[in-house]
Design a protein around this motif. Sequence first.
Motif, PDB file in Angstrom:
ATOM      1  N   SER A 256       0.824  -1.207   0.000  1.00 51.28           N
ATOM      2  CA  SER A 256       0.000   0.000   0.000  1.00 51.28           C
ATOM      3  C   SER A 256       0.861   1.261   0.000  1.00 51.28           C
ATOM      4  CB  SER A 256      -0.930  -0.001   1.226  1.00 51.28           C
ATOM      5  OG  SER A 256      -0.176   0.114   2.434  1.00 51.28           O
ATOM      6  N   GLU A 257       2.052   1.163   0.557  1.00 50.89           N
ATOM      7  CA  GLU A 257       2.984   2.281   0.553  1.00 50.89           C
ATOM      8  C   GLU A 257       3.914   2.243  -0.660  1.00 50.89           C
ATOM      9  OE1 GLU A 257       5.025   1.947   4.245  1.00 50.89           O
ATOM     10  OE2 GLU A 257       3.243   2.394   5.470  1.00 50.89           O
ATOM     11  N   LYS A 258       3.683   1.272  -1.549  1.00 54.01           N
ATOM     12  CA  LYS A 258       4.507   1.076  -2.747  1.00 54.01           C
ATOM     13  C   LYS A 258       5.982   0.855  -2.403  1.00 54.01           C
ATOM     14  CE  LYS A 258       1.445   3.590  -5.887  1.00 54.01           C
ATOM     15  NZ  LYS A 258       1.324   4.646  -6.929  1.00 54.01           N
ATOM     16  N   ASN A 259       6.176   0.256  -1.236  1.00 52.94           N
ATOM     17  CA  ASN A 259       7.529  -0.110  -0.817  1.00 52.94           C
ATOM     18  C   ASN A 259       7.756  -1.567  -1.238  1.00 52.94           C
ATOM     19  OD1 ASN A 259       9.983  -0.588   0.440  1.00 52.94           O
ATOM     20  ND2 ASN A 259       9.424   0.497   2.317  1.00 52.94           N
ATOM     21  N   TYR A 260       8.012  -1.767  -2.520  1.00 54.94           N
ATOM     22  CA  TYR A 260       8.082  -3.110  -3.084  1.00 54.94           C
ATOM     23  C   TYR A 260       9.302  -3.876  -2.571  1.00 54.94           C
ATOM     24  CZ  TYR A 260       4.616  -1.045  -6.172  1.00 54.94           C
ATOM     25  OH  TYR A 260       3.499  -0.407  -6.662  1.00 54.94           O
ATOM     26  N   ARG A 261      10.356  -3.167  -2.282  1.00 53.44           N
ATOM     27  CA  ARG A 261      11.545  -3.818  -1.754  1.00 53.44           C
ATOM     28  C   ARG A 261      11.256  -4.428  -0.383  1.00 53.44           C
ATOM     29  NH1 ARG A 261      15.690  -1.235   1.202  1.00 53.44           N
ATOM     30  NH2 ARG A 261      17.542  -2.543   1.413  1.00 53.44           N
ATOM     31  N   LEU A 262      10.560  -3.686   0.489  1.00 51.11           N
ATOM     32  CA  LEU A 262      10.198  -4.210   1.807  1.00 51.11           C
ATOM     33  C   LEU A 262       9.196  -5.351   1.670  1.00 51.11           C
ATOM     34  CD1 LEU A 262      10.430  -3.963   4.878  1.00 51.11           C
ATOM     35  CD2 LEU A 262       8.592  -2.260   4.815  1.00 51.11           C
ATOM     36  N   ALA A 263       8.306  -5.243   0.693  1.00 54.24           N
ATOM     37  CA  ALA A 263       7.326  -6.309   0.475  1.00 54.24           C
ATOM     38  C   ALA A 263       8.031  -7.621   0.131  1.00 54.24           C
ATOM     39  CB  ALA A 263       6.364  -5.917  -0.642  1.00 54.24           C
TER      40      ALA A 263
ATOM     41  N   ASN B 202       7.317  -9.308 -11.371  1.00 53.87           N
ATOM     42  CA  ASN B 202       8.179 -10.354 -11.934  1.00 53.87           C
ATOM     43  C   ASN B 202       8.781 -11.226 -10.839  1.00 53.87           C
ATOM     44  OD1 ASN B 202       7.765  -9.552 -14.605  1.00 53.87           O
ATOM     45  ND2 ASN B 202       9.453  -8.080 -14.551  1.00 53.87           N
ATOM     46  N   ALA B 203       9.230 -10.594  -9.747  1.00 53.93           N
ATOM     47  CA  ALA B 203       9.802 -11.353  -8.633  1.00 53.93           C
ATOM     48  C   ALA B 203       8.732 -12.189  -7.934  1.00 53.93           C
ATOM     49  CB  ALA B 203      10.465 -10.406  -7.640  1.00 53.93           C
ATOM     50  N   LYS B 204       7.525 -11.654  -7.868  1.00 52.52           N
ATOM     51  CA  LYS B 204       6.428 -12.343  -7.173  1.00 52.52           C
ATOM     52  C   LYS B 204       6.114 -13.690  -7.825  1.00 52.52           C
ATOM     53  CE  LYS B 204       1.631 -11.573  -5.657  1.00 52.52           C
ATOM     54  NZ  LYS B 204       1.031 -12.736  -6.358  1.00 52.52           N
TER      55      LYS B 204
ATOM     56  N   GLY C 179      21.161  -5.973  -1.703  1.00 47.69           N
ATOM     57  CA  GLY C 179      21.765  -5.165  -2.754  1.00 47.69           C
ATOM     58  C   GLY C 179      21.146  -3.793  -2.870  1.00 47.69           C
ATOM     59  N   GLU C 180      20.108  -3.515  -2.016  1.00 47.31           N
ATOM     60  CA  GLU C 180      19.420  -2.222  -2.014  1.00 47.31           C
ATOM     61  C   GLU C 180      18.938  -1.849  -3.415  1.00 47.31           C
ATOM     62  OE1 GLU C 180      21.732   0.761  -0.099  1.00 47.31           O
ATOM     63  OE2 GLU C 180      21.896  -0.338   1.786  1.00 47.31           O
ATOM     64  N   PHE C 181      18.361  -2.846  -4.080  1.00 47.45           N
ATOM     65  CA  PHE C 181      17.852  -2.642  -5.435  1.00 47.45           C
ATOM     66  C   PHE C 181      16.571  -1.823  -5.383  1.00 47.45           C
ATOM     67  CE2 PHE C 181      15.461  -4.010  -9.192  1.00 47.45           C
ATOM     68  CZ  PHE C 181      16.410  -3.772 -10.177  1.00 47.45           C
ATOM     69  N   ASP C 182      16.500  -0.769  -6.198  1.00 48.44           N
ATOM     70  CA  ASP C 182      15.324   0.098  -6.239  1.00 48.44           C
ATOM     71  C   ASP C 182      14.254  -0.564  -7.092  1.00 48.44           C
ATOM     72  OD1 ASP C 182      13.627   2.192  -5.908  1.00 48.44           O
ATOM     73  OD2 ASP C 182      14.627   3.534  -7.332  1.00 48.44           O
ATOM     74  N   LEU C 183      13.324  -1.234  -6.444  1.00 50.21           N
ATOM     75  CA  LEU C 183      12.343  -2.067  -7.136  1.00 50.21           C
ATOM     76  C   LEU C 183      11.082  -1.271  -7.440  1.00 50.21           C
ATOM     77  CD1 LEU C 183      12.119  -5.101  -7.966  1.00 50.21           C
ATOM     78  CD2 LEU C 183      10.824  -5.435  -5.863  1.00 50.21           C
ATOM     79  N   ASP C 184      10.604  -1.355  -8.696  1.00 50.49           N
ATOM     80  CA  ASP C 184       9.333  -0.733  -9.055  1.00 50.49           C
ATOM     81  C   ASP C 184       8.247  -1.807  -9.108  1.00 50.49           C
ATOM     82  OD1 ASP C 184       9.898  -2.149 -11.342  1.00 50.49           O
ATOM     83  OD2 ASP C 184      10.263  -0.380 -12.594  1.00 50.49           O
ATOM     84  N   GLU C 185       7.024  -1.398  -9.470  1.00 49.63           N
ATOM     85  CA  GLU C 185       5.898  -2.337  -9.447  1.00 49.63           C
ATOM     86  C   GLU C 185       6.087  -3.469 -10.454  1.00 49.63           C
ATOM     87  OE1 GLU C 185       0.991  -2.375  -9.731  1.00 49.63           O
ATOM     88  OE2 GLU C 185       2.135  -0.523 -10.095  1.00 49.63           O
TER      89      GLU C 185
END
Length: 226
Positions: free
Chosen positions: A137-144, A210-212, A199-205
């Motif tokens: 919901s916070e669009k924090n995909y890396r934390l997700a 794709n990772a999901k 790796g602190e990768f800046d992940l977008d939606e």
Amino acid sequence: MAAQKDSLNITIQIDSSKVIFQDFSENLSQKYNGKEFEYNTLEGETQNLLARAIDWLFNGLKDVFGIDISPEFAKLIENIIYILLIIVAIYFVIRVLTGKDAVSFFKNKNNLVAPIHITEEHIENIDLNELITNALSEKNYRLAIRYMYLKALQDLSIKNIIQYHFEKTNTDYYKEITDSSLKTNFNRISYLYDYIWYGEFDLDEEGYQNAKKSFDQLHTKMNSLG
């Protein structure tokens, strides 16, 4: 005795030609400062391919734009390129040997998978689905992705496929999994987790979706085992 004296009679020729003194012009250094008069740079077969490429580039800059690059500066650029090539080589060697991103290799020496601010030995009672929902919901995909990885460990632990402990590494869990197909799935999500989180990768939606897919495949395989 007389004959001996005659044999020592030597005639000395005197050079009476005029001596001409030649003066060098004061601007001698400026007159002979072209590329053909530089002798401190090795050329031809004594240079490697990179050095010749750099010379070709700098000569082109000089011919086209009139930019004259000193040999010292050219050598500095060459050394910097060497250093960058060595760094790239080390990166790929680490990636080939360890199967993970070089950043996470140096940044996360122990490769622990302990959750953020969670010190309990077991995670069966933690609502990770809610944490995943909040992160999305916070669009924090890396934390997700981090919480999804913990959710995978939680489900594997509940099904007694692994024995969870917050100090274990993903390699420890990988060794505990007996099903070969599940091991492959787990190895894949472990790689994604290391690459994205450590790796602190800046992940977008799009990257998250794709990772999901890999996490969904793990859960599908896990449920098929009963």
